[in-house]
Design a protein around this motif. Sequence first.
Motif, PDB file in Angstrom:
ATOM      1  N   UNK A  70     -20.933  47.672  32.970  1.00  9.19           N
ATOM      2  CA  UNK A  70     -22.307  47.185  33.049  1.00  9.19           C
ATOM      3  C   UNK A  70     -23.179  48.208  32.328  1.00  9.19           C
ATOM      4  N   UNK A  71     -23.708  47.846  31.175  1.00  6.58           N
ATOM      5  CA  UNK A  71     -24.499  48.780  30.378  1.00  6.58           C
ATOM      6  C   UNK A  71     -25.972  48.408  30.438  1.00  6.58           C
ATOM      7  N   UNK A  72     -26.856  49.381  30.216  1.00  2.00           N
ATOM      8  CA  UNK A  72     -28.273  49.084  30.372  1.00  2.00           C
ATOM      9  C   UNK A  72     -29.148  49.679  29.265  1.00  2.00           C
ATOM     10  N   UNK A  73     -28.800  50.803  28.679  1.00  4.38           N
ATOM     11  CA  UNK A  73     -29.611  51.386  27.606  1.00  4.38           C
ATOM     12  C   UNK A  73     -28.967  51.043  26.268  1.00  4.38           C
ATOM     13  N   UNK A  74     -29.124  49.797  25.840  1.00  2.58           N
ATOM     14  CA  UNK A  74     -28.489  49.352  24.607  1.00  2.58           C
ATOM     15  C   UNK A  74     -29.197  48.108  24.064  1.00  2.58           C
ATOM     16  N   UNK A  75     -28.988  47.854  22.787  1.00  2.00           N
ATOM     17  CA  UNK A  75     -29.433  46.629  22.126  1.00  2.00           C
ATOM     18  C   UNK A  75     -28.342  46.182  21.177  1.00  2.00           C
ATOM     19  N   UNK A  76     -28.290  44.887  20.903  1.00  2.00           N
ATOM     20  CA  UNK A  76     -27.259  44.371  20.016  1.00  2.00           C
ATOM     21  C   UNK A  76     -27.799  43.244  19.138  1.00  2.00           C
ATOM     22  N   UNK A  77     -27.080  42.978  18.062  1.00  2.37           N
ATOM     23  CA  UNK A  77     -27.315  41.833  17.190  1.00  2.37           C
ATOM     24  C   UNK A  77     -25.953  41.421  16.654  1.00  2.37           C
ATOM     25  N   UNK A  78     -25.848  40.229  16.046  1.00  2.00           N
ATOM     26  CA  UNK A  78     -24.523  39.756  15.646  1.00  2.00           C
ATOM     27  C   UNK A  78     -24.633  38.725  14.523  1.00  2.00           C
ATOM     28  N   UNK A  79     -23.474  38.434  13.925  1.00  2.00           N
ATOM     29  CA  UNK A  79     -23.433  37.468  12.825  1.00  2.00           C
ATOM     30  C   UNK A  79     -22.024  36.929  12.630  1.00  2.00           C
ATOM     31  N   UNK A  80     -21.950  35.644  12.254  1.00  3.90           N
ATOM     32  CA  UNK A  80     -20.693  35.026  11.855  1.00  3.90           C
ATOM     33  C   UNK A  80     -20.456  35.265  10.365  1.00  3.90           C
ATOM     34  N   UNK A  81     -19.243  35.677  10.009  1.00  5.16           N
ATOM     35  CA  UNK A  81     -18.822  35.746   8.622  1.00  5.16           C
ATOM     36  C   UNK A  81     -17.797  34.632   8.395  1.00  5.16           C
ATOM     37  N   UNK A  82     -18.186  33.594   7.645  1.00  8.22           N
ATOM     38  CA  UNK A  82     -17.280  32.454   7.420  1.00  8.22           C
ATOM     39  C   UNK A  82     -16.064  32.843   6.575  1.00  8.22           C
ATOM     40  N   UNK A  83     -15.111  31.932   6.513  1.00 12.46           N
ATOM     41  CA  UNK A  83     -13.901  32.173   5.726  1.00 12.46           C
ATOM     42  C   UNK A  83     -14.227  32.461   4.267  1.00 12.46           C
ATOM     43  N   UNK A  84     -15.293  31.848   3.741  1.00 11.72           N
ATOM     44  CA  UNK A  84     -15.657  32.077   2.342  1.00 11.72           C
ATOM     45  C   UNK A  84     -15.991  33.534   2.074  1.00 11.72           C
ATOM     46  N   UNK A  85     -16.485  34.255   3.095  1.00 13.80           N
ATOM     47  CA  UNK A  85     -16.835  35.663   2.915  1.00 13.80           C
ATOM     48  C   UNK A  85     -15.621  36.581   2.880  1.00 13.80           C
ATOM     49  N   UNK A  86     -14.451  36.042   3.151  1.00 12.20           N
ATOM     50  CA  UNK A  86     -13.222  36.838   3.140  1.00 12.20           C
ATOM     51  C   UNK A  86     -12.160  36.201   2.257  1.00 12.20           C
ATOM     52  N   UNK A  87     -12.595  35.353   1.340  1.00 11.78           N
ATOM     53  CA  UNK A  87     -11.651  34.550   0.561  1.00 11.78           C
ATOM     54  C   UNK A  87     -10.965  35.334  -0.549  1.00 11.78           C
ATOM     55  N   UNK A  88     -11.579  36.426  -1.018  1.00 15.47           N
ATOM     56  CA  UNK A  88     -10.992  37.226  -2.097  1.00 15.47           C
ATOM     57  C   UNK A  88     -11.102  38.698  -1.739  1.00 15.47           C
ATOM     58  N   UNK A  89     -10.299  39.554  -2.371  1.00 17.48           N
ATOM     59  CA  UNK A  89     -10.426  41.005  -2.116  1.00 17.48           C
ATOM     60  C   UNK A  89     -11.836  41.517  -2.372  1.00 17.48           C
ATOM     61  N   UNK A  90     -12.507  40.978  -3.370  1.00 18.91           N
ATOM     62  CA  UNK A  90     -13.869  41.425  -3.680  1.00 18.91           C
ATOM     63  C   UNK A  90     -14.830  41.071  -2.547  1.00 18.91           C
ATOM     64  N   UNK A  91     -14.704  39.857  -2.020  1.00 26.75           N
ATOM     65  CA  UNK A  91     -15.584  39.440  -0.924  1.00 26.75           C
ATOM     66  C   UNK A  91     -15.246  40.184   0.368  1.00 26.75           C
ATOM     67  N   UNK A  92     -13.970  40.468   0.595  1.00 29.29           N
ATOM     68  CA  UNK A  92     -13.582  41.265   1.755  1.00 29.29           C
ATOM     69  C   UNK A  92     -14.210  42.651   1.694  1.00 29.29           C
ATOM     70  N   UNK A  93     -14.180  43.252   0.502  1.00 31.84           N
ATOM     71  CA  UNK A  93     -14.770  44.581   0.347  1.00 31.84           C
ATOM     72  C   UNK A  93     -16.277  44.532   0.557  1.00 31.84           C
ATOM     73  N   UNK A  94     -16.912  43.482   0.057  1.00 36.19           N
ATOM     74  CA  UNK A  94     -18.350  43.317   0.233  1.00 36.19           C
ATOM     75  C   UNK A  94     -18.706  43.213   1.722  1.00 36.19           C
TER      76      UNK A  94
END
Length: 637
Positions: free
Chosen positions: A462-486
Motif C-alpha cells: 500500500x503506497x501513498x507518496x507516489x504518482x503514476x501515468x501510463x500508455x499502451x504501445x500497440x504492436x505497430x510500435x514494436x513491428x521492426x527493430x527500429x521501432x523497438x529501439x524508438x
Amino acid sequence: MFHSATSFAFQLLLVAAFPSLALAASEGTDFLWWENIQLTQNVLTNWSYTMDVTPYSFRSNFRPPSTLPKCKTYPGDSDWPSDSQWAAFDNVLTLKLIKTVPEASICYPNGSVVNSPQCQRLTDSWNNSTLRIEDPTSIRSVLFQGMTCMPPPHTGYFLSPSITSPSCTIGGFPEYVVKVGSVTQVQLAVNFAREKNLRLVIKNTGHDFGAKSVGKGSVSIWTHFLKDMVFIEKWKGGKGGYEGPAVRFGAGVQVWEANEFSKKYGVTLVGGEGKTVGHIGGYIQGGGHSPLTSLWGMAADHVLSINIVTASGHFITANSTHNTDIFWAVRGGGGSTFGVVTSMVLRAFPKIKVTTMRYNMTTSSNFSRDQFWEAQKAWVADFKKYADLGYYSYTRIRHVNGELFHDATSWIAPNTSITDFKASVAPMFAKWKTIGVPVTPIIREFDNYPDAFTDAFPQEAWTWAMRQASRFFPQANLATPEKQEQTLDAIRSVVDEGSNTIIFNMRNPPGSASIDNAVNPAWRSLLLFAIMFVTWNTTAPTPYVTELSRNLTYEWNPRWRALTPGSGTYMSESDYIEPNWQQSFHGDKYARLLKIKKTWDPEGVFYAQNAVGSEEWEMSEKILGHLPSQNSKLCRI
C-alpha cells in the motif's frame, strides 16, 4: 454453492428487522441469497404508515440537471441531514451506518500526537494492503484525499510549506459509510444520497489509483463483505450462446478468493494480478487485464450477467437480452458511474498447467547502464512471439541505491510446460549471455493456475507518496527493430530523468476486437503496456514534489503519447489527470457511453474522477496546484 460463515446469522437478522421483505432460502443462478432481500414499492408503502419514506423512495422521473443544486450538499450547509435524520437512516439500515473515524486517529486521541504502542503498530504496518482494506475508509490513493490523517511519521509535509506538525481530520474521507449486506441496504443508500443531494462513492477494497472511493462530505457504499460465491456447473442463457461452467460472485470477492474458489471446482478464471484487488468491482468494470489476457482476453469479455442497483434505486439484471445498454457499458466502461454492482456471473475456463519465471538484474561496476538497456532491447524484440504464445509478463525498472534494478515479478506462461517454456526463452537468454547480463532465473511448472498465481505474484504494498501515468504501445510500435529501439529509447528517457517503470507484455487474442462491449478499443492492438511512476519522501520540499508530479503529466507521458497516436491507456492504472481521458480510456466508444450514462443517471448521482460524465463536474481546490482535491466541494460546471 458457498456461503461465508456469517451469512446465515445475518440472514436471520434481516428477517427479524424486515419481515415484509421478500426473502429466498438460498441463492441460485439469478441471485445470491442477500440479493433476494430487496427494497420494493410495497415495502415503502408499508413503511409510510409509521415513518417518512421520502428520503428512501425510488426515483421514477429524473429531474433535469438545471433544476438541481449546483454543488453537492456538505456539512455546515443548511440542507445537510440533521443528527436525527442520520439516526433514522441508520435505523432503516439495521445499524449498518458507520460514522467515519480515520484509521490513524488512534495516534491523535486528544487532537494532538500521542505516541502509543497502537500508533506504532499502525505506523509499522501502514503499507500492508490486507490490513488497510479491512478499514471502512482506507484507500491506496490517499494523496488525492489530502493525506489529512496519517500516522505521524507519514505526514505529507510536502503538500504545503505551512504544515508544521502532524494532525488528523476527516478531510476527503466519506462522512459516513454504509456497510452493506443486502440489496436493500444498497438501494437505501443510493436513494438517501440522491434525495439529500449528497455525494455518493463506492468502496470495496480501496485498491485504486484514482481516488474513486473517497470524497469530501460523501456517503460511501462499502461492498467489501458481499463475498458469497456460487459455482454453476452449466450456465445457459443470453444471445451469446455460451453453455458451460460459470461462477456468480458477490461484489466483495477479491482476486485471491476467486482463485481459491476456482481451484476447488477445477476451473480457471480470468482475474487480476493484484491479490487483494476486488474481482468484479472497478477492476473488471474497467476492462481488467490479467495474466491470462494473452490467452483469453480481458476479464470484462467473460461477464455473462450483472446485477446492479441504478441511480433510481431500482435493482435490475443486465445481460445480453435485458437492459442491454447498461450491460454493454459496465463491461469496460468504468466503475462507480453507472450503478452499484452487487454480483456478476463470469465464464469459467478449464483447468490448465502454467509455467512461471522470476528473475532480476542490477547495474553495477561490472554491468553498465548501456548493457542494461541492451538487455531490455533483446527482451522486447520477442514480445510478439511471447504474446502470441499466450504469455504475460509483469516487470519493473526501478532506481535502487543509485543503480537500475530490473525484475520480472512474474512471467506467466499459461497452458505451457516447463520444457516448452524454456525452449521459447532460450534465444533471449543466449543474447543476454553475450551481453553479459548477471541473471539466474527461477522457473517452475504448476498443474493449475491458482497455485501458479499464488507463487508468482507477491502481495502488493500500500503506497501513498507516489504518482503514476501510463500508455499502451500497440504492436505497430514494436513491428521492426527500429521501432523497438524508438520505444525503448522513449522509456529510457523518462527513467534517466528519474521515473520508475512497470512494463507488461501481453496481447488480446485474435478475434477479440469483435466482442461487443465497452472495453477500450486500444486494448485490442496492445503489445506493451508501460506505467511510469515517481515516489518521494513525505518530508521532501513542495517544489520538488510538484515538479515530479507535473513532469509525469506534462513532460514525460507526452513523449509516449507522441509515439502512439490514437492509442490509449488503462483507466485503472492511469494518470490521475490524464489529458483527453475520454479518448485515452474509451476511444470511439465514449459518445455511446455518455449517452447511456445520461439515460440511467441524468441527475449525476454517481460521480468518480475521470469516470464517464465527470467532465460536467469539478472540484473546488487543487493539490500541489494541479491535482483536483477530493477534500473539496464537488460542483457542476
